[in-house]
Design a protein around this motif. Sequence first.
Motif, PDB file in Angstrom:
ATOM      1  N   VAL A  83       0.966  -1.115   0.044  1.00 42.65           N
ATOM      2  CA  VAL A  83      -0.099  -0.123  -0.095  1.00 42.65           C
ATOM      3  C   VAL A  83       1.018   1.344  -0.103  1.00 42.65           C
ATOM      4  CG1 VAL A  83      -1.556   1.483   1.382  1.00 42.65           C
ATOM      5  CG2 VAL A  83      -2.089  -1.134   0.841  1.00 42.65           C
ATOM      6  N   VAL A  84       1.921   1.203   0.897  1.00 42.59           N
ATOM      7  CA  VAL A  84       2.706   2.421   0.918  1.00 42.59           C
ATOM      8  C   VAL A  84       3.530   2.674  -0.385  1.00 42.59           C
ATOM      9  CG1 VAL A  84       4.754   3.317   1.862  1.00 42.59           C
ATOM     10  CG2 VAL A  84       3.031   2.375   3.315  1.00 42.59           C
ATOM     11  N   ALA A  85       4.049   1.600  -1.158  1.00 41.19           N
ATOM     12  CA  ALA A  85       4.940   1.528  -2.239  1.00 41.19           C
ATOM     13  C   ALA A  85       3.786   2.065  -3.392  1.00 41.19           C
ATOM     14  CB  ALA A  85       5.468   0.088  -2.586  1.00 41.19           C
ATOM     15  N   THR A  86       2.832   1.534  -3.584  1.00 41.03           N
ATOM     16  CA  THR A  86       1.983   1.923  -4.741  1.00 41.03           C
ATOM     17  C   THR A  86       1.307   3.362  -4.307  1.00 41.03           C
ATOM     18  OG1 THR A  86       0.002   0.860  -3.748  1.00 41.03           O
ATOM     19  CG2 THR A  86       1.229  -0.513  -5.389  1.00 41.03           C
ATOM     20  N   ALA A  88       2.973   5.884  -2.903  1.00 42.41           N
ATOM     21  CA  ALA A  88       4.191   6.743  -2.944  1.00 42.41           C
ATOM     22  C   ALA A  88       3.833   8.101  -3.553  1.00 42.41           C
ATOM     23  CB  ALA A  88       5.499   5.997  -3.422  1.00 42.41           C
ATOM     24  N   GLY A  89       3.873   7.974  -4.802  1.00 43.99           N
ATOM     25  CA  GLY A  89       3.368   9.330  -5.341  1.00 43.99           C
ATOM     26  C   GLY A  89       2.298  10.164  -4.735  1.00 43.99           C
ATOM     27  N   THR A  90       1.111   9.814  -4.511  1.00 42.53           N
ATOM     28  CA  THR A  90       0.163  10.235  -3.838  1.00 42.53           C
ATOM     29  C   THR A  90       0.351  10.861  -2.539  1.00 42.53           C
ATOM     30  OG1 THR A  90      -1.461   8.712  -4.827  1.00 42.53           O
ATOM     31  CG2 THR A  90      -2.241  10.244  -3.368  1.00 42.53           C
ATOM     32  N   ILE A  96       4.164  17.346  -0.338  1.00 39.85           N
ATOM     33  CA  ILE A  96       4.748  18.632  -0.938  1.00 39.85           C
ATOM     34  C   ILE A  96       3.804  19.451  -1.581  1.00 39.85           C
ATOM     35  CG2 ILE A  96       6.612  19.021  -2.770  1.00 39.85           C
ATOM     36  CD1 ILE A  96       7.903  16.439  -1.557  1.00 39.85           C
ATOM     37  N   GLY A  97       2.807  18.681  -2.404  1.00 37.67           N
ATOM     38  CA  GLY A  97       2.163  19.269  -3.302  1.00 37.67           C
ATOM     39  C   GLY A  97       1.698  20.664  -3.343  1.00 37.67           C
ATOM     40  N   SER A  98       0.974  20.970  -4.340  1.00 37.42           N
ATOM     41  CA  SER A  98       0.683  22.388  -4.644  1.00 37.42           C
ATOM     42  C   SER A  98      -0.797  22.401  -4.228  1.00 37.42           C
ATOM     43  CB  SER A  98       0.949  22.752  -6.147  1.00 37.42           C
ATOM     44  OG  SER A  98       0.520  22.036  -6.808  1.00 37.42           O
TER      45      SER A  98
END
Length: 98
Positions: A83-86, A88-90, A96-98
């Motif tokens: 779950v954490v690996a898949t 990661a982008g989210t 960090i996101g905007s």
Amino acid sequence: MSSLLLAVHDTYGTVLAQVRNPSPQAPPGSEKFMQLVGYLTWFVLLSGICGIVYAGGKFAWEKWSGGGLESPKMVAGAMIGGVVATSAGTIMTALIGS
């Protein structure tokens, strides 16, 4: 002292208001890096699947032989890691996101 802080706050507020918020862009030549990230993601998913299959087999063996049950922890660990690996982008976009 408070007037000095107010003046500094106004100055930095004005300067920061003039800085625009750039949108993220991939740097030139990043296609190979993104391909590597794709391969690593695929390998992590394959490793997680193998871990869950191995833990399932071990669980069956432990049940059959009457030994201690360690494999449910392995299954849970593999699932949480997946779950954490898949996601990661989210997760990084949320942090960090905007």
